[in-house]
Motif scaffolding. Sequence first.
Motif, PDB file in Angstrom:
ATOM      1  N   GLY A  20       0.719   2.359  -9.930  1.00 50.28           N
ATOM      2  CA  GLY A  20       0.873   2.250  -8.483  1.00 50.28           C
ATOM      3  C   GLY A  20       0.309   0.945  -7.945  1.00 50.28           C
ATOM      4  O   GLY A  20       0.927   0.284  -7.105  1.00 50.28           O
ATOM      5  N   THR A  21      -0.880   0.566  -8.442  1.00 45.15           N
ATOM      6  CA  THR A  21      -1.494  -0.676  -7.985  1.00 45.15           C
ATOM      7  C   THR A  21      -0.645  -1.887  -8.358  1.00 45.15           C
ATOM      8  O   THR A  21      -0.390  -2.772  -7.527  1.00 45.15           O
ATOM      9  CB  THR A  21      -2.910  -0.828  -8.577  1.00 45.15           C
ATOM     10  N   LEU A  22      -0.191  -1.929  -9.610  1.00 47.63           N
ATOM     11  CA  LEU A  22       0.611  -3.072 -10.055  1.00 47.63           C
ATOM     12  C   LEU A  22       1.942  -3.147  -9.316  1.00 47.63           C
ATOM     13  O   LEU A  22       2.366  -4.220  -8.866  1.00 47.63           O
ATOM     14  CB  LEU A  22       0.846  -2.971 -11.569  1.00 47.63           C
ATOM     15  N   HIS A  23       2.612  -2.018  -9.199  1.00 52.60           N
ATOM     16  CA  HIS A  23       3.898  -2.005  -8.484  1.00 52.60           C
ATOM     17  C   HIS A  23       3.699  -2.342  -7.005  1.00 52.60           C
ATOM     18  O   HIS A  23       4.532  -3.026  -6.398  1.00 52.60           O
ATOM     19  CB  HIS A  23       4.564  -0.647  -8.626  1.00 52.60           C
ATOM     20  N   GLY A  24       2.610  -1.836  -6.416  1.00 56.79           N
ATOM     21  CA  GLY A  24       2.341  -2.152  -5.014  1.00 56.79           C
ATOM     22  C   GLY A  24       2.110  -3.636  -4.797  1.00 56.79           C
ATOM     23  O   GLY A  24       2.572  -4.212  -3.801  1.00 56.79           O
ATOM     24  N   LEU A  25       1.392  -4.284  -5.712  1.00 55.56           N
ATOM     25  CA  LEU A  25       1.174  -5.730  -5.597  1.00 55.56           C
ATOM     26  C   LEU A  25       2.490  -6.493  -5.662  1.00 55.56           C
ATOM     27  O   LEU A  25       2.714  -7.440  -4.893  1.00 55.56           O
ATOM     28  CB  LEU A  25       0.232  -6.196  -6.710  1.00 55.56           C
ATOM     29  N   LEU A  37       0.826  -1.209   0.000  1.00 55.73           N
ATOM     30  CA  LEU A  37       0.000   0.000   0.000  1.00 55.73           C
ATOM     31  C   LEU A  37       0.861   1.260   0.000  1.00 55.73           C
ATOM     32  O   LEU A  37       0.589   2.219  -0.746  1.00 55.73           O
ATOM     33  CB  LEU A  37      -0.925  -0.017   1.215  1.00 55.73           C
ATOM     34  N   ALA A  90       2.046   5.886  -7.441  1.00 56.02           N
ATOM     35  CA  ALA A  90       0.931   6.527  -8.145  1.00 56.02           C
ATOM     36  C   ALA A  90       1.084   8.039  -8.142  1.00 56.02           C
ATOM     37  O   ALA A  90       0.953   8.703  -9.188  1.00 56.02           O
ATOM     38  CB  ALA A  90      -0.392   6.119  -7.496  1.00 56.02           C
ATOM     39  N   LEU A 120      -2.625   5.557 -11.129  1.00 53.91           N
ATOM     40  CA  LEU A 120      -3.337   4.590 -10.282  1.00 53.91           C
ATOM     41  C   LEU A 120      -3.042   3.159 -10.708  1.00 53.91           C
ATOM     42  O   LEU A 120      -2.843   2.274  -9.871  1.00 53.91           O
ATOM     43  CB  LEU A 120      -4.840   4.861 -10.341  1.00 53.91           C
ATOM     44  N   LEU A 121      -2.995   2.913 -12.031  1.00 52.61           N
ATOM     45  CA  LEU A 121      -2.728   1.560 -12.505  1.00 52.61           C
ATOM     46  C   LEU A 121      -1.310   1.122 -12.168  1.00 52.61           C
ATOM     47  O   LEU A 121      -1.094   0.034 -11.619  1.00 52.61           O
ATOM     48  CB  LEU A 121      -2.951   1.498 -14.022  1.00 52.61           C
ATOM     49  N   ALA A 164       2.510   1.583  -3.411  1.00 56.46           N
ATOM     50  CA  ALA A 164       1.513   1.911  -4.435  1.00 56.46           C
ATOM     51  C   ALA A 164       1.155   3.386  -4.387  1.00 56.46           C
ATOM     52  O   ALA A 164       1.046   4.054  -5.434  1.00 56.46           O
ATOM     53  CB  ALA A 164       0.265   1.050  -4.234  1.00 56.46           C
TER      54      ALA A 164
END
Length: 694
Positions: A446-451, A413, A420, A443-444, A416
């Motif tokens: 950040g979400t992918l890198h955070g995962l 989190l 982002a 947002l995309l 991400a």
Amino acid sequence: MAERVTGDGEQRGPDVINAHQHGGGTQVVARSIGVVNFGTGRLPQDELAASILLRRREEQAQLGIRDRRRMQVRWTAPDDQELATDHPELVWGEGPRKDLTGNLDEIAEVYERIPTGRLVVLGRAGSGKSVLGAQFVLRWLERRSAGAAVSEIFSLGSWNPAEVELTRWLGEQLSRDRPWLAAVHPDGGMTLAERLVSERLILPVLDGFDEIPEGLRDDARRKLSATWLPYVLTSRYDEYKEAVRDTTGLQGAAVVVLADLPPDDSVRYLRFSGPQGAAAGWDPVLAEMRDNPDGPLRKALSTPLMVALAAAVHGERAPNGTSGTSRTNGPQTLLDSAEFPTADRLERHLLTAFLPSVYPRPSHARRARRWLAYLAHDLRQRRTPTPDLAWWELGTTLPLRQRTAVIAFLAGLSFAFVTAVGNIPVDLIATSHGLGFAVRRGLLVGTLHGLLLGAACGFVYHRASGNDALKPSPIEITLRRDAGRRLRDGLSSRIAVGSLVALAGAVAIVAVDRSVVPWLGLDDGLGGGLVSAAQLPLIFGIGTGLVLAVTAWLEAPVDVNRSASCVDLLRMNRRNVHAHIAVWALVFGFIAWFGGSFTETPLRSLQLGLVFGVEGAFGGGLGYGLCLTAWGQWIALARIWLPLTGRLPWRLVTFLEDACERRALRRAGAVYQFRHARLQDLLTEDQEPSRPRS
């Protein structure tokens, strides 16, 4: 003085403890280990003695042990012929056997009568063993001379004698509570704590032999007999008797047994616990105890613990200073023979009513009981049950999968969010796609890198939990320079695991950015060619290894003038994580700028340095803190997950400190303990405390 050489060829100083006759007894005198402590001008043992003495005086004042109204604990020689003790000649030598009877104020003087320097104090639950140990430490430190041995209390419940030698365990406990003692001694090899123990400059009070698991007590007995250390040991009577059955007891140890409180002493304390006008309310209790010596009231109120609880529950003044008139029926409640037909029923009533008496509001009492019940349950669930409530171990009894998921989510989190936010201005400045595109892409990505980073951090934490060289520890809490020991103990593992995980994570990020993002129609055209694709994994792999090496090189001793407490250790661990984040930012920012300077314009390389610095700080630094530092694990589990599920309060440290003020808990160096072991046992029997709130 001439030095001696041991059998293994190691040069050692002269014997550090000599016994000489002093006033008909034996006085322990220790010589210096010849180390001046970090510029303070004082020897390590004197620095340690000063800090312990200050803390013990504060604790004694808080608990009222030096109050004139206190109960006077007394002891006698054991009269049970079945209690195994060592041969008198091996305890007293050729001289006559000394009288060991005494009271709380005389414990240090009584100890000095024992030539071997070994004393075993036995008593039943609540008889005052821990109070006596605390009083011994205080009296010993007040009487010691400069350079002499230092006494301190060690809770035996956290010792596993089957795996750890006594001297090593004592050194670890000292380093845990006072991290400056973890610094390597100038002679090399041992830490200051280990050196103090090996030179017999520590006189341990080993509290709670009965708290060692039953299956390990025989190992403990053998190692306590074989050690060359003097000590004071406390234990419940029955557990010790069973452990030494069919043996000669602990080698060279004199044994005393704490006596029951006389009725007059018990009621004297109860009278003094409230206002003068309410003292007469205890007269019927005294009359009942005198008239019925075998009755439940006399049996229950014969130990300091139960008398103190009776004062808190049915007296006019609770330990926190609040009036009890609105929440108690007064002392006459104890005379109800129908309600309390046995001593056990009466004792359980006092234990159960203790928390409502110190938390006057019912809602506060219910919440405090639920939170304390979880803490008691957590201590019982440890691999080796212990009385020590260490902040860095809270939550570690949760299932490993649950802990890993929490760590991975928080790390992912944070990364991400930073990724982002960081991508939006880059796309706004370097492309003409507009704000909407920049926000969607940010947002995309950040979400992918955070995962991906969350999965990597979860893997590292899962691996660290089963590896002593990797798992979070509170010992290394500040920066220190003498990294030799740390480089040998675990640094290579951290560098190898960290670099490989970072390299694999970077490859995954490049793959996602080059495949998933364009497939979704959000490619901004700034990805570069193959050189840029190869550059990112190298930056991550090299940067992570360099950060871990630099961090170890920068570690330095803790300022010895800082006191050792839970709050102090938390603050130092927090500062340590802040330093880690700064190092991650500087190293990653420099590597990205330096690498980009060969392939990009100066402005573009500067932008890369700033972006990688920020992402390195909040991605690598915070992820590292959550996975591999005690403070990060504390934040994730004890400050977020456990309060979120209702097991603990949000303001946990405030609650623990308040519980100490109300005498439900007590401070023991860097850890907390339940003030009464029987209260801990009672709370453990409560409703399932680990069940989360719906």
